[in-house]
Design an enzyme around this catalytic site. Structure first.
Site, PDB file in Angstrom:
ATOM      1  N   SER A 141      41.318-140.806  36.860  1.00  0.00           N
ATOM      2  CA  SER A 141      42.389-141.362  37.685  1.00  0.00           C
ATOM      3  C   SER A 141      43.058-142.459  36.877  1.00  0.00           C
ATOM      4  O   SER A 141      42.491-142.966  35.898  1.00  0.00           O
ATOM      5  CB  SER A 141      41.790-141.946  38.971  1.00  0.00           C
ATOM      6  OG  SER A 141      42.699-142.794  39.636  1.00  0.00           O
ATOM      7  N   TYR A 154      35.755-147.072  43.895  1.00  0.00           N
ATOM      8  CA  TYR A 154      36.418-145.940  43.240  1.00  0.00           C
ATOM      9  C   TYR A 154      36.846-146.308  41.825  1.00  0.00           C
ATOM     10  O   TYR A 154      36.602-145.563  40.864  1.00  0.00           O
ATOM     11  CB  TYR A 154      37.624-145.516  44.068  1.00  0.00           C
ATOM     12  CG  TYR A 154      38.416-144.367  43.497  1.00  0.00           C
ATOM     13  CD1 TYR A 154      37.928-143.066  43.556  1.00  0.00           C
ATOM     14  CD2 TYR A 154      39.662-144.565  42.914  1.00  0.00           C
ATOM     15  CE1 TYR A 154      38.654-142.002  43.051  1.00  0.00           C
ATOM     16  CE2 TYR A 154      40.397-143.508  42.410  1.00  0.00           C
ATOM     17  CZ  TYR A 154      39.889-142.228  42.468  1.00  0.00           C
ATOM     18  OH  TYR A 154      40.619-141.179  41.968  1.00  0.00           O
ATOM     19  N   LYS A 158      35.507-144.508  38.412  1.00  0.00           N
ATOM     20  CA  LYS A 158      36.402-143.777  37.508  1.00  0.00           C
ATOM     21  C   LYS A 158      36.462-144.429  36.130  1.00  0.00           C
ATOM     22  O   LYS A 158      36.645-143.748  35.116  1.00  0.00           O
ATOM     23  CB  LYS A 158      37.797-143.666  38.125  1.00  0.00           C
ATOM     24  CG  LYS A 158      37.855-142.734  39.334  1.00  0.00           C
ATOM     25  CD  LYS A 158      37.438-141.301  38.989  1.00  0.00           C
ATOM     26  CE  LYS A 158      37.601-140.348  40.153  1.00  0.00           C
ATOM     27  NZ  LYS A 158      37.260-138.956  39.810  1.00  0.00           N
TER      28      LYS A 158
END
Length: 250
Positions: A141, A154, A158
């Site tokens: 991402s 998150y 990532k």
């Protein structure tokens, strides 16, 4: 251009919708056979039904490492070989980290870091044993590159996936195994449903993107296919950002 993917075999996780579905479809369209893994069996079966037998649906809960590892065996059992893994499955619960339960962080790491690592290891062990120049494609991402507020868990996961990609690429290059990452920005998928549903929110989001639009899932497919292809045999340890220019101006 012939990407030389005919009758190769790929595993795609999180394949029931969004970017994973687009990746699975693109690989199948290029002639690959695909083990499409996800928890949403109805969506998987719909995807498989229109594939002419090229896509095989497999239920898999990436919160459980054993299920992730079993996908290599599922590909070998169904199609007799494995050439590529696309680690796409991920979760992104939003919330202020001051108030977020640490169990949320543990679950995000399990799905976004541990499961891809486990599947990559299982696949690589097969590649080495069989002398296969396999490809592993991790879907990261733009949060792999820049941390985002309300997405601490998150972003951390990532970022970890990006470092894992680089480490495995360096370690496994001697075996001809390529490990790369794609870092998508905002794409018009179910994950952006709330943004897409509100005109003002959408307009504010698009102002951050130089191209002033979100990506379409199908736009990810060609890059996945290239990284899965023998034509990218000298590409490893790389991160390919596909975000309409958003990170370039941060």
């Amino acid at each position: 251009m012939d990407l030389q993917l005919t009758d190769t075999v790929a595993v795609v996780t999180g394949a029931s919708r969004g970017l994973g579905r687009a990746a699975a479809q693109a690989l199948a369209d290029e002639g690959a056979r695909v083990v499409a893994a996800a928890r949403s069996t109805g969506d998987l079966e719909e995807l498989a039904d229109g594939s002419g037998g090229r896509i095989h649906p497999v239920y898999c809960d990436m919160r459980h490492a054993g299920e992730a590892a079993s996908l290599t065996a599922a590909a070998l059992e169904r199609f007799g070989r494995l050439d590529c893994v696309v680690n796409n499955a991920g979760i992104a619960p939003a919330g202020t980290f001051l108030e977020q339960d640490l169990d949320v962080l543990a679950e995000v790491v399990a799905v976004n870091v541990t499961a891809p690592a486990v599947l990559a290891q299982a696949a690589a062990r097969h590649f080495v044993a069989e002398g296969v120049a396999g490809a592993i494609i991790n879907i990261g991402s733009t949060s792999s590159l820049k941390g985002k507020p309300l997405l601490a868990a998150y972003s951390a996961s990532k970022g970890a996936l990006a470092r894992l990609t680089e480490a495995l690429a360096a370690e496994w290059a001697r075996y001809g195994i390529r490990v790369n990452m794609i870092a998508p920005g905002a794409f018009a998928t179910e994950a952006q449903a709330q943004v897409l549903a509100d005109e003002k929110t959408l307009a504010a989001r698009l102002r951050k993107i130089p191209m002033r639009r979100m990506g379409e899932p199908a736009e990810l497919g060609p890059l996945v296919c290239y990284l899965a292809s023998p034509l990218s045999a000298f590409v490893t340890g790389s991160c390919f950002v596909i975000d309409g220019g958003e990170v370039s101006k941060l």
